[in-house]
Design an enzyme around this catalytic site. Structure first.
Site, PDB file in Angstrom:
ATOM      1  N   CYS A   1      -0.246  72.979  23.824  1.00 58.41           N
ATOM      2  CA  CYS A   1      -0.788  71.820  22.919  1.00 58.41           C
ATOM      3  C   CYS A   1      -1.795  72.301  21.877  1.00 58.41           C
ATOM      4  CB  CYS A   1      -1.119  70.490  23.910  1.00 58.41           C
ATOM      5  SG  CYS A   1      -1.651  69.302  22.889  1.00 58.41           S
TER       6      CYS A   1
ATOM      7  N   HIS B   1       6.333  64.740  24.262  1.00 61.66           N
ATOM      8  CA  HIS B   1       5.044  65.380  24.144  1.00 61.66           C
ATOM      9  C   HIS B   1       4.145  64.755  22.996  1.00 61.66           C
ATOM     10  CE1 HIS B   1       2.173  68.908  24.429  1.00 61.66           C
ATOM     11  NE2 HIS B   1       1.810  68.303  23.338  1.00 61.66           N
ATOM     12  N   GLU B   2       4.626  64.629  21.646  1.00 61.01           N
ATOM     13  CA  GLU B   2       3.701  63.940  20.619  1.00 61.01           C
ATOM     14  C   GLU B   2       3.502  62.641  21.130  1.00 61.01           C
ATOM     15  OE1 GLU B   2       2.286  65.892  18.978  1.00 61.01           O
ATOM     16  OE2 GLU B   2       3.622  67.487  19.371  1.00 61.01           O
TER      17      GLU B   2
ATOM     18  N   HIS C   1       0.902  61.713  23.059  1.00 62.12           N
ATOM     19  CA  HIS C   1      -0.474  61.653  22.550  1.00 62.12           C
ATOM     20  C   HIS C   1      -0.917  60.108  22.142  1.00 62.12           C
ATOM     21  CE1 HIS C   1      -1.977  65.780  22.589  1.00 62.12           C
ATOM     22  NE2 HIS C   1      -0.667  65.909  21.997  1.00 62.12           N
TER      23      HIS C   1
END
Length: 189
Positions: free
Chosen positions: A111, A153-154, A157
């Site tokens: 990341c 994953h994104e 956030h």
């Protein structure tokens, strides 16, 4: 009329990426209420420039200190993920994820907000994502493998989650140059 985000903005900037420990990364991002605005297009242009500059596979607005539900991801080839296949370049606003099976797989992730570290992270193998493009047009895709991993994953956030929070076995988390050679070469999918 909506101006495409690929337009080169005169004020495009590479933004600093927040690093793990910055409290802004733990916050819940706000829903985007208005599309096709100059501010939204400028944000996306800055995100694109920042992601490309850092060889990222994706970037979420909170990573550059903007608490909006906007992510970008995609690449043809990425030096940080040489084993991964290409992922279509996508701008995804107000995303929703739906798993399409119970199948979970573990694979290595890194990341931009956790530089130099990698970890083995469980993710859904198959999912559908929906959301909107910068002009407010709906997007819906069913994906699997690395594409599914990147979007998860994104989108994490946007909810204040960094990948180390999902790691089950901390023996599979560490600095990329210190992890065992076998661990570093495990396939992404």
């Amino acid at each position: 009329m909506c101006v495409p985000s690929s337009k080169k903005w005169s004020a495009v900037a590479i933004r600093p990426v927040l690093k793990m420990g910055d409290p802004r990364l733990w916050q819940q991002a706000r829903t985007v209420d208005f599309f096709a605005t100059p501010e939204l297009h400028a944000l996306i242009a800055d995100m694109q420039e920042t992601m490309l500059h850092l060889d990222g596979a994706g970037l979420a607005a909170p990573q550059i200190g903007v608490g909006l539900r906007v992510v970008i991801f995609g690449f043809e080839d990425n030096p940080r993920y040489p084993e991964a296949g290409s992922v279509p370049y996508t701008i995804l606003i107000n995303p929703e994820l739906t798993p399409l099976s119970d199948e979970i797989e573990e694979a290595w992730e890194g990341c931009l907000s956790v530089p130099g570290l990698r970890g083995s992270v469980p993710r859904w193998r198959h999912l559908r994502y929906t959301g909107f493009d910068p002009c407010g047009q709906p997007i819906e895709r069913s994906v699997d493998g690395f594409h599914a991993r990147v979007v998860q994953h994104e989108c994490d956030h946007l909810d204040g989650i960094l990948y180390p929070m999902r790691i089950r076995d901390f023996r599979l988390f560490g600095f990329a140059d210190a992890l065992s050679p076998d661990a570093e070469n495990l396939p992404e999918d």
